[in-house]
Design a protein around this motif. Structure first.
Motif, PDB file in Angstrom:
ATOM      1  N   GLY A 104     -23.783 -38.017  40.533  1.00 58.43           N
ATOM      2  CA  GLY A 104     -24.296 -38.110  41.889  1.00 58.43           C
ATOM      3  C   GLY A 104     -23.120 -38.099  42.849  1.00 58.43           C
ATOM      4  O   GLY A 104     -22.226 -38.911  42.728  1.00 58.43           O
ATOM      5  N   ARG A 105     -23.099 -37.147  43.760  1.00 55.46           N
ATOM      6  CA  ARG A 105     -22.027 -37.081  44.751  1.00 55.46           C
ATOM      7  C   ARG A 105     -22.457 -37.857  45.978  1.00 55.46           C
ATOM      8  O   ARG A 105     -23.529 -37.614  46.520  1.00 55.46           O
ATOM      9  N   SER A 106     -21.605 -38.765  46.427  1.00 55.38           N
ATOM     10  CA  SER A 106     -21.974 -39.613  47.559  1.00 55.38           C
ATOM     11  C   SER A 106     -22.154 -38.822  48.843  1.00 55.38           C
ATOM     12  O   SER A 106     -22.817 -39.277  49.757  1.00 55.38           O
ATOM     13  N   ASP A 107     -21.572 -37.607  48.918  1.00 52.48           N
ATOM     14  CA  ASP A 107     -21.730 -36.820  50.139  1.00 52.48           C
ATOM     15  C   ASP A 107     -22.927 -35.871  50.071  1.00 52.48           C
ATOM     16  O   ASP A 107     -23.214 -35.163  51.025  1.00 52.48           O
ATOM     17  N   SER A 108     -23.659 -35.863  48.953  1.00 57.19           N
ATOM     18  CA  SER A 108     -24.845 -35.016  48.825  1.00 57.19           C
ATOM     19  C   SER A 108     -26.035 -35.710  49.482  1.00 57.19           C
ATOM     20  O   SER A 108     -26.152 -36.931  49.420  1.00 57.19           O
ATOM     21  N   PRO A 109     -26.919 -34.934  50.086  1.00 54.17           N
ATOM     22  CA  PRO A 109     -28.104 -35.572  50.666  1.00 54.17           C
ATOM     23  C   PRO A 109     -29.003 -36.140  49.571  1.00 54.17           C
ATOM     24  O   PRO A 109     -29.040 -35.628  48.455  1.00 54.17           O
ATOM     25  N   ILE A 110     -29.696 -37.195  49.910  1.00 57.83           N
ATOM     26  CA  ILE A 110     -30.625 -37.811  48.964  1.00 57.83           C
ATOM     27  C   ILE A 110     -31.879 -36.954  48.921  1.00 57.83           C
ATOM     28  O   ILE A 110     -32.486 -36.672  49.955  1.00 57.83           O
ATOM     29  N   PRO A 111     -32.277 -36.506  47.728  1.00 61.95           N
ATOM     30  CA  PRO A 111     -33.469 -35.662  47.638  1.00 61.95           C
ATOM     31  C   PRO A 111     -34.736 -36.473  47.916  1.00 61.95           C
ATOM     32  O   PRO A 111     -34.755 -37.689  47.719  1.00 61.95           O
ATOM     33  N   PRO A 112     -35.791 -35.802  48.359  1.00 64.36           N
ATOM     34  CA  PRO A 112     -37.044 -36.522  48.584  1.00 64.36           C
ATOM     35  C   PRO A 112     -37.627 -37.001  47.253  1.00 64.36           C
ATOM     36  O   PRO A 112     -37.381 -36.396  46.214  1.00 64.36           O
TER      37      PRO A 112
END
Length: 165
Positions: free
Chosen positions: A143-151
């Motif tokens: 999990g990349r902390s800069d990736s948006p959280i998916p719905p």
């Protein structure tokens, strides 16, 4: 956690939308757990508890289309409780209610250890959000902390039915 200590104060604010993606496919056993959880202030109900858990999972997880196995729910709860109750050294920093909102799991690659780690990671992320005054970031291995959280899968539209033959 009933103790002779004074009960910790409630979590200062709700931390909603904590997302953990814990994937490790280079080990045996493999690890796969994806969870969405909320952390809410726990008001004093007279029990002295600093941690409460609520299962708000859908009847069936979209992937793989079956309910999350109870042993995975138990493992997530244990992992989150472990981190939460040790967050302040000898007692929790805050009293919180953890709500497991959705999950994705895999028949072969998911196991209780995957979900125990996801619970730990979710609790750590919620505590970091409070300490740093920020909203949740994606947490976990792969999990990349800069990736948006998916719905959450339960909020996605249903898949298109197969076209008529």
């Amino acid at each position: 956690m009933s103790t002779d200590h004074e009960r910790p104060r409630p979590l200062p604010r709700p931390i909603t939308g904590v997302f953990v993606r814990h994937l490790l496919h280079t080990a045996c056993p493999r690890y796969f757990a994806m969870v969405w959880a909320d952390f809410e202030p726990l008001r004093d109900d007279g029990t002295g508890e600093a941690f409460a858990f609520v299962d708000d999972l859908p009847d069936r997880c979209r992937e793989p289309g079956e309910p999350l196995p109870k042993e995975f729910v138990r493992a997530f709860t244990e992992g989150a409780r472990e981190v939460w109750e040790n967050s302040g050294g000898d007692r929790p920093l805050f009293a919180a209610r953890v709500v497991l909102r959705d999950a994705v799991w895999h028949d072969n690659d998911s196991n209780p250890q995957s979900f125990r780690m996801a619970g730990r990671l979710a609790a750590r992320e919620a505590l970091c959000c409070v300490a740093e005054g920020r909203e949740p970031r994606q947490a976990g291995r792969s999990g990349r902390s800069d990736s948006p959280i998916p719905p959450m899968p339960r909020t996605l539209p249903p898949p298109d039915p197969a076209p008529p033959a």
